[in-house]
Design a protein around this motif. Sequence first.
Motif, mmCIF file in Angstrom:
data_model
loop_
_atom_site.group_PDB
_atom_site.id
_atom_site.type_symbol
_atom_site.label_atom_id
_atom_site.label_comp_id
_atom_site.label_asym_id
_atom_site.label_seq_id
_atom_site.Cartn_x
_atom_site.Cartn_y
_atom_site.Cartn_z
ATOM 1 N N SER A 1 0.981 -1.227 -0.052
ATOM 2 C CA SER A 1 0.170 0.093 0.090
ATOM 3 C C SER A 1 0.715 1.197 0.023
ATOM 4 O O SER A 1 2.072 1.440 0.677
ATOM 5 N N ALA A 2 0.625 2.261 -0.995
ATOM 6 C CA ALA A 2 1.190 3.573 -0.863
ATOM 7 C C ALA A 2 0.357 4.455 -0.118
ATOM 8 O O ALA A 2 -0.857 4.627 -0.600
ATOM 9 N N LEU B 1 -2.023 1.000 -11.819
ATOM 10 C CA LEU B 1 -2.532 0.634 -10.736
ATOM 11 C C LEU B 1 -3.360 1.708 -9.816
ATOM 12 O O LEU B 1 -3.389 2.711 -10.281
ATOM 13 N N PRO B 2 -4.416 1.368 -9.006
ATOM 14 C CA PRO B 2 -5.258 2.286 -8.350
ATOM 15 C C PRO B 2 -4.061 3.091 -7.294
ATOM 16 O O PRO B 2 -2.963 2.513 -7.229
ATOM 17 N N ASP B 3 -4.464 4.345 -7.377
ATOM 18 C CA ASP B 3 -3.577 5.294 -6.567
ATOM 19 C C ASP B 3 -2.975 4.863 -5.272
ATOM 20 O O ASP B 3 -1.771 5.229 -4.923
ATOM 21 N N GLY B 4 -3.614 3.966 -4.474
ATOM 22 C CA GLY B 4 -2.977 3.301 -2.965
ATOM 23 C C GLY B 4 -2.135 2.091 -3.154
ATOM 24 O O GLY B 4 -1.888 1.758 -2.239
ATOM 25 N N ARG C 1 9.074 6.542 -0.834
ATOM 26 C CA ARG C 1 9.034 7.412 -2.230
ATOM 27 C C ARG C 1 7.426 7.307 -2.386
ATOM 28 O O ARG C 1 6.798 8.083 -2.997
ATOM 29 N N SER C 2 6.458 6.609 -1.558
ATOM 30 C CA SER C 2 5.020 6.325 -1.959
ATOM 31 C C SER C 2 4.741 6.361 -3.154
ATOM 32 O O SER C 2 4.082 7.509 -3.866
ATOM 33 N N PRO C 3 5.040 5.451 -3.975
ATOM 34 C CA PRO C 3 4.900 5.129 -5.397
ATOM 35 C C PRO C 3 3.467 4.846 -5.689
ATOM 36 O O PRO C 3 3.395 3.510 -6.609
ATOM 37 N N GLY C 4 2.390 5.312 -5.185
ATOM 38 C CA GLY C 4 1.034 4.909 -5.378
ATOM 39 C C GLY C 4 0.711 4.825 -6.994
ATOM 40 O O GLY C 4 1.247 5.830 -7.647
#
Length: 105
Positions: free
Chosen positions: A9-10, A39-42, A70-73
């Motif tokens: 999860s991001a 993919l979906p944002d999260g 980096r939170s690569p959502g």
Amino acid sequence: MEQLNFRNSARTRAAGSKRQAIVGVVASGNLEVLVERLLPDGECEVDVRTAAEGFGEVWQAVIADFVERRSPGGLRLSINDGGARPDTVSLRLAQAVRAIEGDQA
């Protein structure tokens, strides 16, 4: 050849609008990373193909750290590894996200 898959999860969506980018060269004894906005944002998914078998826990730790930093959502990253060290993996993952976040070419 070992194949690994990690889903994380991001916190946020990766910036930018590019659909895909590629960094690195596997033939150099390093690795290449293809990053795609699929993919979906999260969500973030990382697929790894590596000739160095038995390092799943190391890969998992490096990827978890990368996702946290980096939170690569919204991104799917495909790695073709030629024996890169963990610090090089982290560098290439960061470069891949930076490349997809950049201006549309």
